[in-house]
Motif scaffolding. Sequence first.
Motif, PDB file in Angstrom:
ATOM      1  N   GLY A 159      34.192   0.830 -35.362  1.00  0.00           N
ATOM      2  CA  GLY A 159      33.352   1.774 -36.093  1.00  0.00           C
ATOM      3  C   GLY A 159      31.899   1.746 -35.685  1.00  0.00           C
ATOM      4  N   SER A 160      31.528   0.877 -34.760  1.00  0.00           N
ATOM      5  CA  SER A 160      30.136   0.823 -34.307  1.00  0.00           C
ATOM      6  C   SER A 160      29.826   1.996 -33.391  1.00  0.00           C
ATOM      7  CB  SER A 160      29.856  -0.488 -33.571  1.00  0.00           C
ATOM      8  OG  SER A 160      30.009  -1.598 -34.413  1.00  0.00           O
ATOM      9  N   LEU A 161      28.553   2.347 -33.334  1.00  0.00           N
ATOM     10  CA  LEU A 161      28.069   3.346 -32.392  1.00  0.00           C
ATOM     11  C   LEU A 161      27.489   2.613 -31.188  1.00  0.00           C
ATOM     12  CD1 LEU A 161      27.292   6.400 -31.825  1.00  0.00           C
ATOM     13  CD2 LEU A 161      25.038   5.761 -32.673  1.00  0.00           C
ATOM     14  N   VAL A 162      28.017   2.887 -30.012  1.00  0.00           N
ATOM     15  CA  VAL A 162      27.543   2.272 -28.777  1.00  0.00           C
ATOM     16  C   VAL A 162      26.919   3.371 -27.917  1.00  0.00           C
ATOM     17  CG1 VAL A 162      28.189   0.985 -26.716  1.00  0.00           C
ATOM     18  CG2 VAL A 162      29.338   0.516 -28.879  1.00  0.00           C
ATOM     19  N   VAL A 163      25.652   3.221 -27.598  1.00  0.00           N
ATOM     20  CA  VAL A 163      24.955   4.183 -26.751  1.00  0.00           C
ATOM     21  C   VAL A 163      24.866   3.586 -25.351  1.00  0.00           C
ATOM     22  CG1 VAL A 163      22.827   5.481 -26.372  1.00  0.00           C
ATOM     23  CG2 VAL A 163      23.663   5.095 -28.703  1.00  0.00           C
ATOM     24  N   VAL A 164      25.454   4.275 -24.372  1.00  0.00           N
ATOM     25  CA  VAL A 164      25.505   3.777 -22.994  1.00  0.00           C
ATOM     26  C   VAL A 164      24.722   4.711 -22.084  1.00  0.00           C
ATOM     27  CG1 VAL A 164      27.730   2.679 -23.408  1.00  0.00           C
ATOM     28  CG2 VAL A 164      27.674   4.991 -22.488  1.00  0.00           C
ATOM     29  N   ARG A 165      24.115   4.100 -21.047  1.00  0.00           N
ATOM     30  CA  ARG A 165      23.381   4.874 -20.051  1.00  0.00           C
ATOM     31  C   ARG A 165      24.020   4.696 -18.675  1.00  0.00           C
ATOM     32  NH1 ARG A 165      16.967   3.871 -20.715  1.00  0.00           N
ATOM     33  NH2 ARG A 165      17.626   1.695 -20.622  1.00  0.00           N
ATOM     34  N   PRO A 166      23.975   5.736 -17.845  1.00  0.00           N
ATOM     35  CA  PRO A 166      24.534   5.605 -16.488  1.00  0.00           C
ATOM     36  C   PRO A 166      23.879   4.449 -15.744  1.00  0.00           C
ATOM     37  CG  PRO A 166      24.063   7.900 -16.998  1.00  0.00           C
ATOM     38  CD  PRO A 166      23.472   7.093 -18.117  1.00  0.00           C
ATOM     39  N   VAL A 167      24.673   3.753 -14.933  1.00  0.00           N
ATOM     40  CA  VAL A 167      24.173   2.590 -14.215  1.00  0.00           C
ATOM     41  C   VAL A 167      24.726   2.591 -12.794  1.00  0.00           C
ATOM     42  CG1 VAL A 167      26.073   1.106 -14.980  1.00  0.00           C
ATOM     43  CG2 VAL A 167      23.909   0.072 -14.310  1.00  0.00           C
ATOM     44  N   ASP A 168      23.908   2.143 -11.868  1.00  0.00           N
ATOM     45  CA  ASP A 168      24.355   1.941 -10.497  1.00  0.00           C
ATOM     46  C   ASP A 168      25.157   0.634 -10.460  1.00  0.00           C
ATOM     47  OD1 ASP A 168      24.659   1.390  -7.787  1.00  0.00           O
ATOM     48  OD2 ASP A 168      22.683   2.166  -7.258  1.00  0.00           O
TER      49      ASP A 168
ATOM     50  N   VAL B 161      24.855   8.443 -23.580  1.00  0.00           N
ATOM     51  CA  VAL B 161      26.034   8.992 -24.236  1.00  0.00           C
ATOM     52  C   VAL B 161      26.410   8.087 -25.408  1.00  0.00           C
ATOM     53  CG1 VAL B 161      28.469   9.610 -23.986  1.00  0.00           C
ATOM     54  CG2 VAL B 161      26.871   9.993 -22.087  1.00  0.00           C
ATOM     55  N   PRO B 162      26.538   8.629 -26.612  1.00  0.00           N
ATOM     56  CA  PRO B 162      26.997   7.815 -27.752  1.00  0.00           C
ATOM     57  C   PRO B 162      28.519   7.747 -27.786  1.00  0.00           C
ATOM     58  CG  PRO B 162      26.344   9.990 -28.518  1.00  0.00           C
ATOM     59  CD  PRO B 162      26.105   9.972 -27.035  1.00  0.00           C
ATOM     60  N   LEU B 163      29.046   6.547 -27.950  1.00  0.00           N
ATOM     61  CA  LEU B 163      30.489   6.335 -28.019  1.00  0.00           C
ATOM     62  C   LEU B 163      30.826   5.619 -29.324  1.00  0.00           C
ATOM     63  CD1 LEU B 163      31.117   5.034 -24.379  1.00  0.00           C
ATOM     64  CD2 LEU B 163      31.370   7.381 -25.205  1.00  0.00           C
ATOM     65  N   THR B 164      32.066   5.776 -29.754  1.00  0.00           N
ATOM     66  CA  THR B 164      32.534   5.122 -30.972  1.00  0.00           C
ATOM     67  C   THR B 164      33.532   4.028 -30.610  1.00  0.00           C
ATOM     68  OG1 THR B 164      32.273   7.163 -32.237  1.00  0.00           O
ATOM     69  CG2 THR B 164      33.664   5.463 -33.195  1.00  0.00           C
ATOM     70  N   VAL B 165      33.321   2.828 -31.138  1.00  0.00           N
ATOM     71  CA  VAL B 165      34.230   1.713 -30.889  1.00  0.00           C
ATOM     72  C   VAL B 165      35.487   1.904 -31.738  1.00  0.00           C
ATOM     73  CG1 VAL B 165      34.540  -0.787 -30.998  1.00  0.00           C
ATOM     74  CG2 VAL B 165      32.317   0.174 -30.341  1.00  0.00           C
TER      75      VAL B 165
ATOM     76  N   TYR C 106      22.208   0.240 -26.465  1.00  0.00           N
ATOM     77  CA  TYR C 106      22.031  -0.344 -27.791  1.00  0.00           C
ATOM     78  C   TYR C 106      23.232  -0.016 -28.656  1.00  0.00           C
ATOM     79  CZ  TYR C 106      20.347   4.307 -29.337  1.00  0.00           C
ATOM     80  OH  TYR C 106      20.228   5.642 -29.619  1.00  0.00           O
ATOM     81  N   VAL C 107      23.351  -0.768 -29.735  1.00  0.00           N
ATOM     82  CA  VAL C 107      24.498  -0.662 -30.642  1.00  0.00           C
ATOM     83  C   VAL C 107      23.987  -0.531 -32.063  1.00  0.00           C
ATOM     84  CG1 VAL C 107      26.607  -1.769 -31.481  1.00  0.00           C
ATOM     85  CG2 VAL C 107      25.866  -2.127 -29.105  1.00  0.00           C
ATOM     86  N   VAL C 108      24.596   0.351 -32.848  1.00  0.00           N
ATOM     87  CA  VAL C 108      24.294   0.501 -34.274  1.00  0.00           C
ATOM     88  C   VAL C 108      25.618   0.399 -35.024  1.00  0.00           C
ATOM     89  CG1 VAL C 108      23.224   1.884 -36.076  1.00  0.00           C
ATOM     90  CG2 VAL C 108      22.366   2.030 -33.737  1.00  0.00           C
ATOM     91  N   HIS C 109      25.745  -0.629 -35.836  1.00  0.00           N
ATOM     92  CA  HIS C 109      26.999  -0.841 -36.552  1.00  0.00           C
ATOM     93  C   HIS C 109      27.240   0.256 -37.597  1.00  0.00           C
ATOM     94  CE1 HIS C 109      26.952  -5.453 -35.584  1.00  0.00           C
ATOM     95  NE2 HIS C 109      26.969  -4.684 -34.511  1.00  0.00           N
TER      96      HIS C 109
END
Length: 221
Positions: free
Chosen positions: A77-86, A61-65, A150-153
């Motif tokens: 303004g960075s793009l943070v892509v997160v994945r589900p985690v146990d 899921v891409p999220l915005t900081v 991962y993060v993309v500024h």
Amino acid sequence: MSTTAPVQPVVAPDRPATVRPESRWRVTARSVGVGLGYGVLGVVLLVAAVTILVPRLAGAVPLTVLSGSMEPTLPVGSLVVVRPVDPADVRIGDVVTYLPNPDDPTAITHRVTGITHRTDGGVTFTTQGDANGAPDLPVQDFQVRARVWYVVHHLGHVNSAVNVDDRHVGVVLVAGGFFVWAGSLWYRAGRSRRAAAAVAVSAGGDHGPVELAEQGPVRHP
């Protein structure tokens, strides 16, 4: 006495190629424009990949900081892509995304600074923003939703623009726009190459041999 000499082709003298300065300028400007167009297309496709394609394929899921609590690691303004985690796989130092309130979809993405194993078998996490002076309220394992992949500024605003109410429609429209743009660039590039070839042929002229028309023998007295 009469003699017959073979007929030799007459070769036209070489003529210097003449290209008008404005023609050369037009070809060069067109080539530069095509090159810039391909460069922009490459950047756009890369942005589309990191903001849309890769997250969808990986179930992320891409999220915005939106705040500076994680600066300088995650600037606003960075793009943070997160994945589900146990929660059992979370370690100290991981940056996780959790929901502080079950009825509020607003997520917080902070670093794990401590892990406590409860007597009931559950886990409580201590989290804190890198720029904050105090930790958050205790985070229970069921509140943790994902871990940063991962993060993309500077791409968070692009993600926000695409993240409409019906995300699937937004993705289709954006992807379709990219393909239309790519097709137009390739079409213009093909026209530019054909135009450049035509200019080169027109400038160079035809230097091939000029054959004499068929005629009878040449007689010398």
